[in-house]
Design a protein around this motif. Structure first.
Motif, PDB file in Angstrom:
ATOM      1  N   GLN A 191      -5.162   4.709   1.974  1.00  0.00           N
ATOM      2  CA  GLN A 191      -4.040   3.795   1.837  1.00  0.00           C
ATOM      3  C   GLN A 191      -4.440   2.862   0.535  1.00  0.00           C
ATOM      4  O   GLN A 191      -5.124   2.089   0.828  1.00  0.00           O
ATOM      5  N   LEU A 192      -3.909   3.123  -0.664  1.00  0.00           N
ATOM      6  CA  LEU A 192      -4.063   2.500  -1.745  1.00  0.00           C
ATOM      7  C   LEU A 192      -3.395   1.190  -1.991  1.00  0.00           C
ATOM      8  O   LEU A 192      -1.983   1.105  -1.921  1.00  0.00           O
ATOM      9  N   ILE A 193      -4.196   0.059  -2.282  1.00  0.00           N
ATOM     10  CA  ILE A 193      -3.669  -1.240  -2.311  1.00  0.00           C
ATOM     11  C   ILE A 193      -3.273  -1.414  -3.824  1.00  0.00           C
ATOM     12  O   ILE A 193      -4.031  -0.918  -4.524  1.00  0.00           O
ATOM     13  N   ASP A 194      -1.917  -1.606  -4.013  1.00  0.00           N
ATOM     14  CA  ASP A 194      -1.516  -2.003  -5.244  1.00  0.00           C
ATOM     15  C   ASP A 194      -1.607  -3.307  -5.742  1.00  0.00           C
ATOM     16  O   ASP A 194      -1.245  -4.252  -4.930  1.00  0.00           O
ATOM     17  N   VAL A 195      -2.694  -3.265  -6.315  1.00  0.00           N
ATOM     18  CA  VAL A 195      -3.270  -4.560  -6.701  1.00  0.00           C
ATOM     19  C   VAL A 195      -2.422  -5.850  -7.476  1.00  0.00           C
ATOM     20  O   VAL A 195      -2.245  -6.852  -7.000  1.00  0.00           O
ATOM     21  N   GLY A 196      -1.497  -5.231  -8.272  1.00  0.00           N
ATOM     22  CA  GLY A 196      -0.755  -5.880  -8.935  1.00  0.00           C
ATOM     23  C   GLY A 196       0.367  -6.678  -7.919  1.00  0.00           C
ATOM     24  O   GLY A 196       0.768  -7.729  -7.825  1.00  0.00           O
ATOM     25  N   THR A 234       0.858  -1.287   0.226  1.00  0.00           N
ATOM     26  CA  THR A 234      -0.205  -0.095  -0.138  1.00  0.00           C
ATOM     27  C   THR A 234       0.732   1.344  -0.005  1.00  0.00           C
ATOM     28  O   THR A 234       1.969   1.225   0.460  1.00  0.00           O
ATOM     29  N   SER A 235       0.303   2.364  -0.364  1.00  0.00           N
ATOM     30  CA  SER A 235       0.803   3.590  -0.323  1.00  0.00           C
ATOM     31  C   SER A 235      -0.024   4.843  -0.051  1.00  0.00           C
ATOM     32  O   SER A 235      -1.421   4.499  -0.609  1.00  0.00           O
ATOM     33  N   ARG A 236       0.406   5.732   0.726  1.00  0.00           N
ATOM     34  CA  ARG A 236      -0.810   6.707   1.258  1.00  0.00           C
ATOM     35  C   ARG A 236      -1.101   7.551  -0.046  1.00  0.00           C
ATOM     36  O   ARG A 236       0.090   8.281  -0.792  1.00  0.00           O
ATOM     37  N   SER A 237      -2.244   7.836  -0.209  1.00  0.00           N
ATOM     38  CA  SER A 237      -2.661   8.631  -1.369  1.00  0.00           C
ATOM     39  C   SER A 237      -2.647  10.257  -0.730  1.00  0.00           C
ATOM     40  O   SER A 237      -2.749  10.436   0.356  1.00  0.00           O
ATOM     41  N   VAL A 242      -3.123  20.832   0.485  1.00  0.00           N
ATOM     42  CA  VAL A 242      -3.085  19.634   0.029  1.00  0.00           C
ATOM     43  C   VAL A 242      -2.199  18.765   0.998  1.00  0.00           C
ATOM     44  O   VAL A 242      -1.042  19.443   1.281  1.00  0.00           O
ATOM     45  N   ASN A 243      -2.442  17.757   1.483  1.00  0.00           N
ATOM     46  CA  ASN A 243      -1.849  16.803   2.349  1.00  0.00           C
ATOM     47  C   ASN A 243      -1.398  15.266   2.091  1.00  0.00           C
ATOM     48  O   ASN A 243      -2.211  14.815   1.041  1.00  0.00           O
ATOM     49  N   PRO A 265       1.262  19.622 -14.798  1.00  0.00           N
ATOM     50  CA  PRO A 265       0.635  18.277 -14.490  1.00  0.00           C
ATOM     51  C   PRO A 265       1.165  17.836 -13.062  1.00  0.00           C
ATOM     52  O   PRO A 265       2.669  18.027 -12.787  1.00  0.00           O
ATOM     53  N   VAL A 266       0.671  17.221 -12.234  1.00  0.00           N
ATOM     54  CA  VAL A 266       0.912  16.633 -11.114  1.00  0.00           C
ATOM     55  C   VAL A 266       0.534  14.986 -10.835  1.00  0.00           C
ATOM     56  O   VAL A 266      -0.509  15.031 -11.008  1.00  0.00           O
ATOM     57  N   GLY A 267       1.367  14.143 -10.733  1.00  0.00           N
ATOM     58  CA  GLY A 267       1.080  12.670 -10.628  1.00  0.00           C
ATOM     59  C   GLY A 267       0.439  12.645  -9.185  1.00  0.00           C
ATOM     60  O   GLY A 267       0.626  12.938  -8.299  1.00  0.00           O
ATOM     61  N   ARG A 268      -0.251  11.336  -9.193  1.00  0.00           N
ATOM     62  CA  ARG A 268      -0.809  10.832  -7.881  1.00  0.00           C
ATOM     63  C   ARG A 268       0.328  10.637  -6.671  1.00  0.00           C
ATOM     64  O   ARG A 268      -0.226  10.512  -5.778  1.00  0.00           O
TER      65      ARG A 268
END
Length: 346
Positions: free
Chosen positions: A321-326, A166-169, A315-316, A232-235
């Motif tokens: 917590q995004l789960i990296d499915v792969g 996971t990684s925090r968004s 913006v914080n 541009p700003v990536g996630r």
């Protein structure tokens, strides 16, 4: 310890996702209940295959959850909540909050940016697989629900350390001056001209005057695409961007001033816009948006600002917590089916 600790996958299914006014004013196709039922059904199968012992599904008056699990062998392990009765985004918010209270290990949310925001309002640091089933799908991802469910099941059953997959968004915090009102967004906060919420979805890009975006990717469609055209700003990039827009203006010779752009603000539609200023933002750097106007959060009108009333927008880095499915599927499969030099060829 809560009744569901570590072994339950929660599913939030928004029956209104993909059916707003932008679908009627653009070339996009509405997302039917039948499509959502199929997605839920496949996610449930995947969740149990991934290791979940139980699945909880948010309730709604369309009975998406009940229809999805009808006839499934795993149906006895599925609990569908009773509808909360709001029949709007608050239902998704309350379901996410209840998932948190019950100790759910991972959540799959079906919907667009608005649905994902509702889930984050109910559970800010939710371990989340966001499935794109909405009109604007900047935050959620396009992926097969079967493997999304598997990944959520693997995380919920503690087969994997959440920190490994996971990684925090990012998340945008909004505070309204002179009130106790606080809110959040996951993609963008915009100030639009006008004094009424009315139809919540924003379909007239000419009314937008300022944008604060945490995610502004060139491949996206929506208001954040305006910011993506110039900054541009990536996630996964730190911070965000603040963009100011102005009405098209011309000098004495009839030459248009400012930075003119075209952006895909709706599916099947490009708009002409003029950029007045652009500033990159650090995490925690406040931006003041002043009324009169209406604040849109992830594309939907939410908060009316009176004349000279201000909102602080920040913006914080501490969102869901995004789960990296792969990564989750690969790690779980390696543990189940180890295949190395010692076993090769046998």
């Amino acid at each position: 310890m809560s009744e569901a600790a570590g072994y339950v996958v929660g599913i939030v299914a928004n029956p209104l996702a993909g059916k707003d006014v932008r679908r009627l004013t653009s070339g996009a196709t509405p997302v039917s209940d039948a499509v959502k039922i199929g997605v839920i059904r496949r996610a449930v199968v995947g969740a149990f295959e991934g290791g979940a012992g139980q699945v909880m599904i948010s309730g709604d008056r369309a009975r998406l959850g009940e229809r999805a699990v009808a006839g499934l062998d795993v149906a006895p392990g599925v609990q569908v909540f009773e509808p909360y009765g709001w029949h709007n985004g608050r239902d998704s918010q309350m379901a996410a909050s209840e998932f948190r209270e019950r100790g759910v290990g991972a959540v799959i949310a079906l919907g667009g940016d608005g649905t994902q925001r509702d889930v984050a309002k109910g559970w800010r640091d939710v371990p989340l697989v966001p499935l794109a089933v909405g009109t604007n799908n900047v935050f959620p991802l396009q992926m097969e629900a079967t493997v999304a469910g598997f990944a959520a099941g693997a995380v919920a059953s503690n087969q994997l350390a959440a920190a490994d997959v996971t990684s925090r968004s990012k998340i945008i915090d909004v505070a309204i001056e002179g009130t106790r009102h606080a809110d959040v967004a996951l993609v963008d906060v915009c100030l639009v001209r006008g004094a009424f919420v009315g139809a919540r979805a924003v379909w007239d890009s000419a009314s937008v005057s300022e944008i604060v975006a945490a995610v502004a990717e060139p491949q996206s469609v929506g208001l954040s695409a305006i910011a993506a055209a110039v900054a541009p700003v990536g996630r996964r990039d730190a911070g965000g961007v603040h963009v100011g827009l102005e009405c098209a203006s011309r000098d004495a010779q009839g030459i248009q001033r400012g930075r003119h752009i075209r952006a895909a603000v709706m599916p099947g539609s490009y708009s002409d816009l003029d950029i007045a200023h652009c500033e990159m933002l650090r995490f925690g750097q406040p931006v003041m948006l002043s009324g009169p106007g209406v604040l849109t959060l992830d594309g939907e009108r939410e908060i009316v600002l009176g004349p000279r009333q201000r909102a602080t927008v920040t913006v914080n880095p501490d969102g869901p917590q995004l789960i990296d499915v792969g990564a989750a599927v690969a790690m779980a499969q390696r543990r189940r089916y180890p295949f190395g030099p010692a076993t090769a060829g046998r």
